[in-house]
Design a protein around this motif. Sequence first.
Motif, PDB file in Angstrom:
ATOM      1  N   ASP A 189      10.619  27.402  -8.402  1.00  0.00           N
ATOM      2  CA  ASP A 189      10.567  26.652  -7.149  1.00  0.00           C
ATOM      3  C   ASP A 189      10.493  25.171  -7.496  1.00  0.00           C
ATOM      4  OD1 ASP A 189      10.528  28.830  -5.407  1.00  0.00           O
ATOM      5  OD2 ASP A 189       8.367  29.080  -5.645  1.00  0.00           O
ATOM      6  N   MET A 190      11.248  24.389  -6.788  1.00  0.00           N
ATOM      7  CA  MET A 190      11.177  22.951  -7.032  1.00  0.00           C
ATOM      8  C   MET A 190       9.932  22.410  -6.346  1.00  0.00           C
ATOM      9  SD  MET A 190      15.134  21.776  -6.565  1.00  0.00           S
ATOM     10  CE  MET A 190      16.449  22.698  -7.389  1.00  0.00           C
ATOM     11  N   PRO A 191       9.028  21.800  -7.085  1.00  0.00           N
ATOM     12  CA  PRO A 191       7.802  21.277  -6.455  1.00  0.00           C
ATOM     13  C   PRO A 191       8.137  20.266  -5.371  1.00  0.00           C
ATOM     14  CG  PRO A 191       8.073  20.394  -8.671  1.00  0.00           C
ATOM     15  CD  PRO A 191       9.086  21.477  -8.518  1.00  0.00           C
ATOM     16  N   SER A 192       7.373  20.291  -4.300  1.00  0.00           N
ATOM     17  CA  SER A 192       7.627  19.362  -3.191  1.00  0.00           C
ATOM     18  C   SER A 192       7.006  18.001  -3.493  1.00  0.00           C
ATOM     19  CB  SER A 192       7.057  19.930  -1.889  1.00  0.00           C
ATOM     20  OG  SER A 192       5.659  20.129  -2.011  1.00  0.00           O
ATOM     21  N   PHE A 193       7.510  16.998  -2.825  1.00  0.00           N
ATOM     22  CA  PHE A 193       6.983  15.645  -2.970  1.00  0.00           C
ATOM     23  C   PHE A 193       5.846  15.456  -1.963  1.00  0.00           C
ATOM     24  CE2 PHE A 193      11.401  15.287  -4.364  1.00  0.00           C
ATOM     25  CZ  PHE A 193      11.243  14.662  -5.586  1.00  0.00           C
ATOM     26  N   ASP A 194       4.690  15.046  -2.440  1.00  0.00           N
ATOM     27  CA  ASP A 194       3.540  14.823  -1.563  1.00  0.00           C
ATOM     28  C   ASP A 194       3.661  13.436  -0.929  1.00  0.00           C
ATOM     29  OD1 ASP A 194       1.173  15.112  -0.255  1.00  0.00           O
ATOM     30  OD2 ASP A 194      -0.096  14.669  -1.995  1.00  0.00           O
ATOM     31  N   ILE A 195       4.728  13.289  -0.132  1.00  0.00           N
ATOM     32  CA  ILE A 195       5.030  11.998   0.484  1.00  0.00           C
ATOM     33  C   ILE A 195       5.362  12.247   1.950  1.00  0.00           C
ATOM     34  CG2 ILE A 195       6.602  10.027   0.487  1.00  0.00           C
ATOM     35  CD1 ILE A 195       7.143  10.613  -2.481  1.00  0.00           C
ATOM     36  N   VAL A 246       4.345  17.328 -12.865  1.00  0.00           N
ATOM     37  CA  VAL A 246       4.364  18.745 -12.466  1.00  0.00           C
ATOM     38  C   VAL A 246       5.735  19.359 -12.724  1.00  0.00           C
ATOM     39  CG1 VAL A 246       4.229  20.306 -10.490  1.00  0.00           C
ATOM     40  CG2 VAL A 246       2.530  18.494 -10.765  1.00  0.00           C
ATOM     41  N   ALA A 247       6.794  18.648 -12.372  1.00  0.00           N
ATOM     42  CA  ALA A 247       8.148  19.175 -12.560  1.00  0.00           C
ATOM     43  C   ALA A 247       8.434  19.444 -14.030  1.00  0.00           C
ATOM     44  CB  ALA A 247       9.177  18.202 -11.989  1.00  0.00           C
ATOM     45  N   ALA A 248       8.055  18.516 -14.900  1.00  0.00           N
ATOM     46  CA  ALA A 248       8.289  18.699 -16.333  1.00  0.00           C
ATOM     47  C   ALA A 248       7.498  19.885 -16.878  1.00  0.00           C
ATOM     48  CB  ALA A 248       7.910  17.425 -17.090  1.00  0.00           C
ATOM     49  N   GLU A 249       6.265  20.044 -16.428  1.00  0.00           N
ATOM     50  CA  GLU A 249       5.447  21.165 -16.881  1.00  0.00           C
ATOM     51  C   GLU A 249       6.041  22.503 -16.431  1.00  0.00           C
ATOM     52  OE1 GLU A 249       1.616  20.329 -15.309  1.00  0.00           O
ATOM     53  OE2 GLU A 249       1.106  18.845 -16.838  1.00  0.00           O
ATOM     54  N   GLU A 250       6.551  22.550 -15.210  1.00  0.00           N
ATOM     55  CA  GLU A 250       7.132  23.791 -14.711  1.00  0.00           C
ATOM     56  C   GLU A 250       8.430  24.131 -15.439  1.00  0.00           C
ATOM     57  OE1 GLU A 250       7.434  24.015 -10.504  1.00  0.00           O
ATOM     58  OE2 GLU A 250       5.273  23.783 -10.179  1.00  0.00           O
ATOM     59  N   VAL A 309       0.835  -1.202   0.000  1.00  0.00           N
ATOM     60  CA  VAL A 309       0.000   0.000   0.000  1.00  0.00           C
ATOM     61  C   VAL A 309       0.872   1.255   0.000  1.00  0.00           C
ATOM     62  CG1 VAL A 309      -1.646   1.340   1.352  1.00  0.00           C
ATOM     63  CG2 VAL A 309      -1.979  -1.112   1.078  1.00  0.00           C
ATOM     64  N   ALA A 310       1.885   1.286   0.876  1.00  0.00           N
ATOM     65  CA  ALA A 310       2.755   2.459   0.979  1.00  0.00           C
ATOM     66  C   ALA A 310       3.501   2.705  -0.335  1.00  0.00           C
ATOM     67  CB  ALA A 310       3.754   2.284   2.121  1.00  0.00           C
ATOM     68  N   GLU A 311       3.992   1.656  -0.951  1.00  0.00           N
ATOM     69  CA  GLU A 311       4.774   1.819  -2.178  1.00  0.00           C
ATOM     70  C   GLU A 311       3.900   2.250  -3.348  1.00  0.00           C
ATOM     71  OE1 GLU A 311       6.896  -1.863  -2.515  1.00  0.00           O
ATOM     72  OE2 GLU A 311       8.062  -1.466  -0.691  1.00  0.00           O
ATOM     73  N   ILE A 312       2.669   1.780  -3.403  1.00  0.00           N
ATOM     74  CA  ILE A 312       1.758   2.229  -4.461  1.00  0.00           C
ATOM     75  C   ILE A 312       1.421   3.707  -4.280  1.00  0.00           C
ATOM     76  CG2 ILE A 312      -0.604   2.004  -5.340  1.00  0.00           C
ATOM     77  CD1 ILE A 312      -0.383  -0.996  -4.874  1.00  0.00           C
ATOM     78  N   ILE A 313       1.193   4.138  -3.030  1.00  0.00           N
ATOM     79  CA  ILE A 313       0.903   5.553  -2.762  1.00  0.00           C
ATOM     80  C   ILE A 313       2.097   6.420  -3.125  1.00  0.00           C
ATOM     81  CG2 ILE A 313       0.467   7.225  -0.920  1.00  0.00           C
ATOM     82  CD1 ILE A 313      -1.198   5.073   0.484  1.00  0.00           C
ATOM     83  N   VAL A 314       3.295   6.002  -2.737  1.00  0.00           N
ATOM     84  CA  VAL A 314       4.508   6.775  -3.041  1.00  0.00           C
ATOM     85  C   VAL A 314       4.763   6.811  -4.548  1.00  0.00           C
ATOM     86  CG1 VAL A 314       7.020   6.804  -2.796  1.00  0.00           C
ATOM     87  CG2 VAL A 314       5.576   6.398  -0.796  1.00  0.00           C
ATOM     88  N   ALA A 315       4.536   5.695  -5.226  1.00  0.00           N
ATOM     89  CA  ALA A 315       4.714   5.664  -6.679  1.00  0.00           C
ATOM     90  C   ALA A 315       3.760   6.642  -7.353  1.00  0.00           C
ATOM     91  CB  ALA A 315       4.485   4.254  -7.221  1.00  0.00           C
ATOM     92  N   SER A 316       2.521   6.712  -6.866  1.00  0.00           N
ATOM     93  CA  SER A 316       1.554   7.660  -7.423  1.00  0.00           C
ATOM     94  C   SER A 316       2.009   9.100  -7.189  1.00  0.00           C
ATOM     95  CB  SER A 316       0.184   7.429  -6.778  1.00  0.00           C
ATOM     96  OG  SER A 316      -0.765   8.363  -7.233  1.00  0.00           O
ATOM     97  N   ALA A 317       2.566   9.365  -5.993  1.00  0.00           N
ATOM     98  CA  ALA A 317       3.057  10.716  -5.697  1.00  0.00           C
ATOM     99  C   ALA A 317       4.250  11.072  -6.584  1.00  0.00           C
ATOM    100  CB  ALA A 317       3.442  10.814  -4.219  1.00  0.00           C
ATOM    101  N   LEU A 318       5.135  10.129  -6.807  1.00  0.00           N
ATOM    102  CA  LEU A 318       6.288  10.377  -7.686  1.00  0.00           C
ATOM    103  C   LEU A 318       5.827  10.621  -9.119  1.00  0.00           C
ATOM    104  CD1 LEU A 318       8.839   7.708  -6.391  1.00  0.00           C
ATOM    105  CD2 LEU A 318       8.957  10.182  -6.085  1.00  0.00           C
ATOM    106  N   GLN A 319       4.822   9.872  -9.552  1.00  0.00           N
ATOM    107  CA  GLN A 319       4.273  10.065 -10.895  1.00  0.00           C
ATOM    108  C   GLN A 319       3.729  11.479 -11.056  1.00  0.00           C
ATOM    109  OE1 GLN A 319       1.437   7.086 -12.220  1.00  0.00           O
ATOM    110  NE2 GLN A 319       0.234   8.628 -13.254  1.00  0.00           N
ATOM    111  N   SER A 320       2.977  11.941 -10.070  1.00  0.00           N
ATOM    112  CA  SER A 320       2.434  13.300 -10.118  1.00  0.00           C
ATOM    113  C   SER A 320       3.557  14.331 -10.124  1.00  0.00           C
ATOM    114  CB  SER A 320       1.502  13.548  -8.928  1.00  0.00           C
ATOM    115  OG  SER A 320       0.406  12.662  -8.959  1.00  0.00           O
ATOM    116  N   TRP A 321       4.581  14.093  -9.301  1.00  0.00           N
ATOM    117  CA  TRP A 321       5.702  15.033  -9.233  1.00  0.00           C
ATOM    118  C   TRP A 321       6.423  15.129 -10.574  1.00  0.00           C
ATOM    119  CZ3 TRP A 321      10.885  15.357 -10.028  1.00  0.00           C
ATOM    120  CH2 TRP A 321      11.551  16.456  -9.473  1.00  0.00           C
ATOM    121  N   LEU A 322       6.652  14.006 -11.219  1.00  0.00           N
ATOM    122  CA  LEU A 322       7.338  14.004 -12.520  1.00  0.00           C
ATOM    123  C   LEU A 322       6.571  14.841 -13.540  1.00  0.00           C
ATOM    124  CD1 LEU A 322       8.370  10.241 -12.699  1.00  0.00           C
ATOM    125  CD2 LEU A 322       9.934  12.193 -12.550  1.00  0.00           C
TER     126      LEU A 322
END
Length: 218
Positions: free
Chosen positions: A111-117, A87-91, A72-85
């Motif tokens: 500003d470097m977007p923060s990780f929602d983790i 957002v970071a590319a768009e910025e 569960v934790a790794e799936i949540i973190v993977a989803s957060a990393l996916q979102s960060w990638l």
Amino acid sequence: AELTMDRNDQFFFFTLGGALAIAVLVAVIAICGTSQTAPEWTQGILTVIAIVVAITVPRWSDNRRLESRQRVAEIIVASALQSWLRVAAEEIQDNLQHIGTGGQDGVEKFDMPSFDISFEQVAEMREEYARDVSSLIERRARRQNSMYSERYYGDDTEAIMEYFEQIAHLFWSARRIYREIARHRGLDEFTNHPNEIQAVKRGVEKAQTYRNLAAQQI
């Protein structure tokens, strides 16, 4: 989903199956045997088997709960990393466009977007993933502070170039970690659009060009 057994499952079922097989064999020997002492030694063996099963079942149950929390934790973190990638590319794209048009287009977001983790989520992950993700979060914080210091107390252009370099380092690290977790957990792997990948590379190239020009002027 395809059913698979990890090492904990294999150990549990092997131990349980072996114990049951021995118990059946001992019971048959006890029933068919002619020795009057057979019930005594069979009782001893059955007691040992009962102890083994009593130890193995709770251990297997605990390992299954641990694995469930990790998944569960790794799936949540993977989803957060996916979102960060994303957002970071768009910025990065917005910043490149903003610089390229002299501020007429794009949006300045240095500003470097923060990780929602959360660190609670990281603590539930497998050790190798937890180490990589916590290091990623800490590096982002340090580089953000370094960029702020350069921008407000040093050279603004230098801070912008540092932004492109540092966020690119974070991007490739986050992408590697995300892909490892996604493959391990059998997730549908997210990939950035080729234009986003090129934007990350262009940002680094712009920073390198700026530094080369600055070195020539020294």
